[in-house]
Design a protein around this motif. Structure first.
Motif, short mmCIF file in Angstrom:
data_model
loop_
_atom_site.label_atom_id
_atom_site.label_comp_id
_atom_site.label_asym_id
_atom_site.label_seq_id
_atom_site.Cartn_x
_atom_site.Cartn_y
_atom_site.Cartn_z
N ALA A 201 -11.64 -4.27 -4.00
CA ALA A 201 -10.31 -4.87 -4.08
C ALA A 201 -10.39 -6.34 -4.45
O ALA A 201 -9.64 -7.17 -3.92
CB ALA A 201 -9.58 -4.70 -2.76
N SER A 202 -11.29 -6.68 -5.37
CA SER A 202 -11.37 -8.06 -5.85
C SER A 202 -10.65 -8.16 -7.19
O SER A 202 -10.56 -7.19 -7.95
CB SER A 202 -12.83 -8.49 -6.02
OG SER A 202 -13.48 -7.74 -7.03
N CYS A 215 -7.62 0.58 -1.58
CA CYS A 215 -8.54 -0.01 -0.59
C CYS A 215 -7.80 -0.91 0.39
O CYS A 215 -8.30 -1.18 1.49
CB CYS A 215 -9.66 -0.78 -1.30
SG CYS A 215 -10.79 0.27 -2.23
N VAL A 216 -6.63 -1.38 -0.01
CA VAL A 216 -5.77 -2.17 0.87
C VAL A 216 -4.94 -1.25 1.76
O VAL A 216 -4.82 -1.45 2.97
CB VAL A 216 -4.83 -3.09 0.05
CG1 VAL A 216 -3.85 -3.82 0.97
CG2 VAL A 216 -5.64 -4.07 -0.77
N ALA A 220 -10.35 2.87 7.58
CA ALA A 220 -11.55 3.62 7.96
C ALA A 220 -11.25 5.07 8.28
O ALA A 220 -12.03 5.98 7.95
CB ALA A 220 -12.22 2.94 9.16
N LYS A 221 -10.11 5.32 8.90
CA LYS A 221 -9.76 6.69 9.29
C LYS A 221 -9.47 7.58 8.08
O LYS A 221 -9.41 8.81 8.21
CB LYS A 221 -8.55 6.66 10.22
CG LYS A 221 -7.24 6.27 9.55
CD LYS A 221 -6.09 6.24 10.54
CE LYS A 221 -4.74 6.03 9.85
NZ LYS A 221 -4.70 4.83 9.01
N ASP A 222 -9.27 6.97 6.92
CA ASP A 222 -8.93 7.72 5.72
C ASP A 222 -10.15 8.04 4.85
O ASP A 222 -10.02 8.57 3.75
CB ASP A 222 -7.91 6.95 4.88
CG ASP A 222 -6.65 6.64 5.66
OD1 ASP A 222 -6.04 7.59 6.17
OD2 ASP A 222 -6.29 5.45 5.78
N ILE A 223 -11.35 7.70 5.32
CA ILE A 223 -12.57 7.97 4.56
C ILE A 223 -13.13 9.33 4.96
O ILE A 223 -13.31 9.61 6.15
CB ILE A 223 -13.64 6.87 4.80
CG1 ILE A 223 -13.09 5.51 4.38
CG2 ILE A 223 -14.92 7.21 4.06
CD1 ILE A 223 -12.71 5.41 2.92
N VAL A 224 -13.38 10.18 3.97
CA VAL A 224 -13.94 11.51 4.22
C VAL A 224 -15.16 11.74 3.33
O VAL A 224 -15.36 11.04 2.35
CB VAL A 224 -12.90 12.62 3.96
CG1 VAL A 224 -11.74 12.51 4.93
CG2 VAL A 224 -12.40 12.58 2.52
N THR A 301 -7.12 -6.43 3.32
CA THR A 301 -5.67 -6.54 3.52
C THR A 301 -4.92 -6.99 2.27
O THR A 301 -3.70 -7.02 2.26
CB THR A 301 -5.37 -7.53 4.66
OG1 THR A 301 -5.97 -8.79 4.35
CG2 THR A 301 -5.93 -7.01 5.98
N ALA A 302 -5.67 -7.35 1.23
CA ALA A 302 -5.03 -7.81 -0.01
C ALA A 302 -6.06 -7.81 -1.13
O ALA A 302 -7.27 -7.83 -0.88
CB ALA A 302 -4.45 -9.22 0.16
#
Length: 315
Positions: A201-202, A215-216, A220-224, A301-302
């Motif tokens: 997210a750069s 990525c913003v 973590a809970k959304d990684i599978v 976050t951004a």
């Protein structure tokens, strides 16, 4: 913070901007060097040797005191460009090479002849001792919090096992998204960290804004884990498309994988199909979206310039 990694690469901060397929580029690494860290790009991000040479020339021209740059090499038979890529890196020069997926013996031999450091990806003590015996300068300890193809051990377990049994520096890869994480890995005994997912997210990253924004928006809970990219479990963001298609290998691939003579070809086919899908998702927006990332996006976050992401890791 001075560590063995900062001494090895003459960098200000003990951080490597991890090599990411299709994401890492010259702009990202240049900004990283200007911020006092080391940056690394997969050699396979360049389709031709001419493009690889051009990238090396740009990075050499952009290098500043306190920064360093290197390239990641896939060193097993799946990378038919390996020998030529290694030759170009040794002829043109870089600060370090990170090896993955195979024996680094030839890379270490040739790189050391021209003064290039070699760090090797490992996920366990057995391979770590092997690459140490071959003369590696440091170990990249890939733990179970890493993005992409990750290890099985926790950061704590892997760092402690390697530092107790190896005599070369250990660089922890996985689970770092903020300064507290960097400090924690150093306190466990690592001499530095390799950070990938937060840099997706750069502003400088060479992927779509939709990938960066994911990525913003996700955490973590959304990684599978999915087997549908390369046949080997790989971490991705659990988008609606991933939820729809599932994360296991198709039944026919599982069946073919039981045949020893066909297994190799099935893996090669799956790898080719998966890499094509990943490239498409990174470069253009489609409804078939597979975005590779690790749980450290939790603290993204951004969409920020690389220098601001580095600042969050060191201040």
């Amino acid at each position: 913070m001075q560590t063995k990694l900062t001494e090895l690469l003459q960098i200000t901060h003990p951080i490597i901007q991890a090599p990411m397929f299709l994401v890492s580029n010259v702009a990202m690494v240049t900004a990283g060097m200007e911020s006092g860290i080391a940056g690394c790009i997969p050699a396979l991000n360049y389709r031709t040797l001419t493009e690889l040479k051009s990238a090396i020339h740009e990075l050499k021209a952009a290098k500043v005191k306190g920064g360093a740059f290197g390239f990641n090499l896939i060193v097993n038979k799946s990378n038919i460009k390996f020998k030529d890529q290694l030759r170009v890196l040794c002829e043109e020069g870089c600060d370090f090479i990170i090896t993955s997926l195979g024996s680094p013996e030839e890379t270490i031999k040739q790189a050391h002849e021209v003064g290039i450091k070699v760090f090797c990806d490992v996920t366990d003590l057995k391979f770590a001792k092997k690459v140490e015996g071959l003369g590696a300068d440091a170990i990249i300890a890939v733990n179970n919090q890493a993005g992409g193809h990750r290890g099985e051990l926790s950061p704590r377990a892997l760092i402690q096992e390697l530092t107790l049994n190896c005599n070369i520096p250990v660089i922890s890869a996985g689970g770092v998204g903020r300064k507290e994480d960097v400090d924690a890995m150093i306190q466990l005994g690592a001499e530095g960290v390799s950070v990938g997912s937060p840099f997706i997210a750069s502003v400088e990253a060479g992927v779509t804004n939709e990938y960066k924004q994911a990525c913003v928006d996700y955490g973590a809970k959304d990684i599978v884990m999915t087997e549908r990219i390369s046949g080997t479990p790989c971490t991705v963001i659990n988008t609606p498309y991933v939820q729809k298609t599932g994360t296991e290998q198709p039944w026919y691939e599982k069946l073919l994988n039981k045949n020893k003579s066909l297994k190799k070809w099935v893996k090669m086919m799956r790898f080719a199909i998966g890499m094509k899908a990943t490239e498409k998702a990174a470069k253009e927006v489609t409804y078939k979206t597979v975005w590779v990332a690790g749980p450290s996006i939790e603290y993204t976050t951004a969409i920020l310039p690389v220098k601001d992401i580095v600042s969050k890791l060191v201040n």
